[in-house]
Design a protein around this motif. Structure first.
Motif, short mmCIF file in Angstrom:
data_model
loop_
_atom_site.label_atom_id
_atom_site.label_comp_id
_atom_site.label_asym_id
_atom_site.label_seq_id
_atom_site.Cartn_x
_atom_site.Cartn_y
_atom_site.Cartn_z
N ILE A 41 67.08 95.00 -77.33
CA ILE A 41 68.53 94.80 -77.01
C ILE A 41 69.15 95.64 -76.39
CG2 ILE A 41 70.47 94.05 -78.09
CD1 ILE A 41 68.97 92.54 -80.25
N SER A 42 68.97 96.91 -77.04
CA SER A 42 69.65 98.04 -76.64
C SER A 42 69.39 98.15 -75.12
CB SER A 42 69.56 99.19 -77.26
OG SER A 42 68.17 99.61 -77.38
N SER A 43 68.34 97.91 -74.59
CA SER A 43 68.09 98.37 -73.07
C SER A 43 68.62 97.45 -72.22
CB SER A 43 66.41 98.19 -72.96
OG SER A 43 65.90 96.94 -73.40
N GLN A 44 69.20 96.06 -72.58
CA GLN A 44 69.71 95.26 -71.91
C GLN A 44 71.24 95.00 -71.62
OE1 GLN A 44 67.61 92.86 -70.06
NE2 GLN A 44 66.00 93.96 -70.92
N LEU A 45 71.82 95.92 -72.57
CA LEU A 45 73.40 95.78 -72.59
C LEU A 45 74.35 96.91 -72.05
CD1 LEU A 45 73.20 94.58 -76.34
CD2 LEU A 45 72.78 93.21 -74.24
N GLY A 46 73.76 97.73 -71.07
CA GLY A 46 74.44 98.81 -70.80
C GLY A 46 75.57 98.46 -69.69
N ALA A 47 75.48 97.45 -69.08
CA ALA A 47 76.31 97.52 -67.96
C ALA A 47 77.86 96.60 -68.53
CB ALA A 47 75.97 96.36 -67.00
N ASN A 48 78.92 97.08 -67.95
CA ASN A 48 80.19 96.54 -68.18
C ASN A 48 80.57 95.25 -67.53
OD1 ASN A 48 82.59 96.41 -69.64
ND2 ASN A 48 83.63 98.13 -68.10
N LYS A 49 79.75 94.33 -67.80
CA LYS A 49 79.94 93.12 -67.26
C LYS A 49 79.73 91.84 -68.17
CE LYS A 49 77.54 94.55 -63.19
NZ LYS A 49 76.08 94.53 -62.07
N ILE A 50 80.18 90.89 -67.52
CA ILE A 50 80.03 89.61 -68.42
C ILE A 50 78.82 89.20 -69.06
CG2 ILE A 50 80.33 86.98 -68.26
CD1 ILE A 50 82.87 87.36 -66.56
N SER A 51 77.88 89.33 -67.87
CA SER A 51 76.35 89.38 -68.37
C SER A 51 76.03 89.99 -69.52
CB SER A 51 75.47 89.46 -67.29
OG SER A 51 75.70 91.07 -66.88
N SER A 52 76.40 91.26 -69.75
CA SER A 52 76.02 91.98 -70.99
C SER A 52 76.31 91.57 -72.30
CB SER A 52 76.47 93.58 -70.67
OG SER A 52 77.90 93.63 -70.84
N VAL A 53 77.83 91.16 -72.00
CA VAL A 53 78.53 90.41 -73.40
C VAL A 53 77.63 89.05 -73.65
CG1 VAL A 53 80.36 89.12 -74.11
CG2 VAL A 53 80.62 91.12 -72.56
N ILE A 54 77.10 88.20 -72.66
CA ILE A 54 76.55 87.04 -73.25
C ILE A 54 75.06 87.61 -73.68
CG2 ILE A 54 75.40 84.82 -71.78
CD1 ILE A 54 77.78 84.81 -70.06
N LYS A 55 74.35 88.50 -72.83
CA LYS A 55 73.37 88.89 -73.77
C LYS A 55 73.05 89.24 -74.99
CE LYS A 55 71.09 90.44 -69.08
NZ LYS A 55 70.48 91.48 -68.34
N ALA A 56 74.26 90.24 -75.37
CA ALA A 56 74.54 90.59 -76.49
C ALA A 56 74.62 89.70 -77.59
CB ALA A 56 75.82 91.53 -76.53
N GLY A 85 82.60 95.90 -74.75
CA GLY A 85 82.56 94.22 -75.21
C GLY A 85 81.05 93.71 -75.66
N ALA A 86 80.14 94.30 -75.14
CA ALA A 86 78.68 93.97 -75.71
C ALA A 86 78.49 94.22 -77.13
CB ALA A 86 77.81 94.59 -74.77
N VAL A 87 78.91 95.23 -77.25
CA VAL A 87 78.74 95.85 -78.95
C VAL A 87 79.77 94.94 -79.83
CG1 VAL A 87 79.20 97.62 -80.53
CG2 VAL A 87 78.35 98.29 -78.28
N GLN A 88 80.94 94.70 -79.61
CA GLN A 88 81.80 93.76 -80.22
C GLN A 88 81.11 92.38 -80.36
OE1 GLN A 88 86.12 93.75 -79.38
NE2 GLN A 88 86.01 96.28 -79.04
N SER A 89 80.64 91.74 -79.16
CA SER A 89 80.03 90.59 -79.28
C SER A 89 78.80 90.55 -80.13
CB SER A 89 79.64 90.17 -77.85
OG SER A 89 80.93 89.87 -77.04
N PHE A 90 78.06 91.63 -80.10
CA PHE A 90 77.08 91.66 -81.31
C PHE A 90 77.54 91.73 -82.59
CE2 PHE A 90 73.42 94.10 -83.42
CZ PHE A 90 72.35 93.59 -82.67
N LEU A 91 78.58 92.57 -82.63
CA LEU A 91 79.11 92.37 -84.18
C LEU A 91 79.53 91.12 -84.84
CD1 LEU A 91 81.24 95.90 -84.10
CD2 LEU A 91 79.45 95.17 -85.67
N ILE A 92 80.07 90.49 -84.06
CA ILE A 92 80.59 88.98 -84.35
C ILE A 92 79.52 87.97 -84.42
CG2 ILE A 92 81.88 87.08 -83.56
CD1 ILE A 92 83.86 89.20 -82.17
N ALA A 93 78.67 87.82 -83.47
CA ALA A 93 77.66 86.83 -83.44
C ALA A 93 76.43 86.93 -84.57
CB ALA A 93 77.11 86.58 -82.08
N THR A 94 76.05 88.22 -84.61
CA THR A 94 74.80 88.71 -85.10
C THR A 94 74.78 88.15 -86.72
OG1 THR A 94 74.31 90.59 -83.83
CG2 THR A 94 73.23 90.21 -85.81
N PRO A 95 75.94 88.68 -87.79
CA PRO A 95 75.59 88.26 -88.91
C PRO A 95 75.75 86.47 -89.29
CG PRO A 95 77.81 89.33 -88.56
CD PRO A 95 76.93 89.22 -87.22
#
Length: 357
Positions: A41-56, A85-95
């Protein structure tokens, strides 16, 4: 004495309703932990883009972690260069979308509510992440304009480089061989250790609320739809409840006369926002990011709660009284197993080092 027996009976009914699904969900989570590489997961989320948020968000859906253990994972993602944005999306969706949470939600509220909860969690996660990244991009443009005016472009370049590369942490390779033993160990040792206290407290609170909470006291509040949403939101924002452990409390609210939409607000905002997560988001990204995080979750939780109340109002949900005599031997065995695991985990020596995420 009669009241205590009533509370105990209701706790057992709530346990019978969800224990089998929690155990199955934990087992699925243990298998997924073996199949998903630690650094994937961490290797896919570096870009500050919409795609990184969706991936997260997508990557967070099958991740076998609860509200408790998602926080160190989020910190790890930040260190490895994931965008805010990716980290915050991950925090919401994962649990909310974990296997144990999905199965337990189904046990109480059926597939319609469960699917609605998962889909809306994904939407809330993506919108929050996109909005956060948009705000960051606007801030970056302002900073670049200011930097250009004072002719100091090198400072901005160094800062951005640190955010994406030099702050990265080490990753650990996963053993390529699938291990049933490790799957069980993670499910019923590591992950269960994260949720058992909250689950136990949630069952007790659910049993107490179901037995003692007078409907007449809450009925005036429930007559005002948005007032109920706001009141539940205020309660759930700082409350530390895992996505699974919050379900018995939500069931008690429902039986007290609360609308399904208000219950949704509690189950949506509660696991994603608590005092611990608020502190982590603020320390990682600043107060402005925390305001965005809480604001988007609050607004969309109320919106989706309103939608559920007005378009799914005929939905039948778990009724503790009508289901009291419908549980099977399997449900009883699952409840005994779950409480045995709780006791074993509680009594286990505290120096156990198997808790790894």
């Amino acid at each position: 004495m009669e009241i205590l027996l009533k509370i105990f009976d209701n706790i057992m009914i709530l346990s019978d309703a969800m224990s089998f699904y929690i155990l199955i969900g934990l087992l699925i989570a243990g298998v997924l932990k073996q199949l998903i590489p630690d650094d994937f997961i961490s290797s896919q989320l570096g870009a500050n883009k919409i795609s990184s948020v969706i991936k997260a968000t997508i990557f967070g859906i099958p991740m076998p972690v609860c509200s408790c253990s998602v926080i160190p994972l989020a910190k790890s993602l930040q260190k490895e260069g994931a965008s805010k944005g990716a980290v915050q999306s991950f925090l919401i969706a994962t649990p909310i979308t974990g296997a144990d949470s999905i199965m337990a939600t189904y046990s109480f509220f059926g597939w319609i509510f469960t699917i609605y909860r998962v889909v809306t969690a994904i939407i809330i996660a993506i919108v929050t992440g996109i909005f956060q990244n948009y705000v960051d991009k606007q801030d970056e443009k302002k900073e670049k304009a200011i930097t250009f005016s004072v002719d100091k472009p090198s400072e901005v370049s160094d800062e951005n480089t640190c955010e994406t590369s030099c702050c990265s942490g080490d990753t650990h390779a996963k053993n390529s061989r699938f291990s049933i033993k490790e799957s069980f160990n993670y499910a019923f040792n590591v992950l269960f250790k994260d949720i058992y206290v909250g689950l136990f407290i949630g069952l007790i609170i659910g049993g107490i609320f179901t037995s003692l909470l007078p409907k007449e006291l809450l009925q005036p509040l429930f007559e005002y739809q948005f007032l109920t949403y706001i009141a539940i939101l205020v309660i759930s924002l700082p409350l530390y409840v895992c996505a699974t452990a919050s379900l018995p409390i939500a069931a008690a609210f429902l039986l007290s006369g609360m609308s399904s939409g208000a219950v949704f607000v509690f189950l949506s905002a509660g696991p994603a926002t608590n005092s611990v997560t608020m502190g982590v988001v603020a320390s990682m990204f600043g107060e402005k990011s925390l305001f965005i995080y809480l604001g988007v979750i609050s607004v969309l939780s109320i919106f989706f709660g309103y939608v559920f109340d007005n378009f799914f109002y005929n939905l039948e949900v778990f009724d503790i009284h009508s289901h009291a005599n419908e549980f099977s031997l399997l449900d009883t065995v699952s409840t005994v197993t779950m409480f045995t695991l709780m006791l074993y985990t509680f009594l286990k020596p505290k120096h156990d080092h198997s808790h790894e995420h």
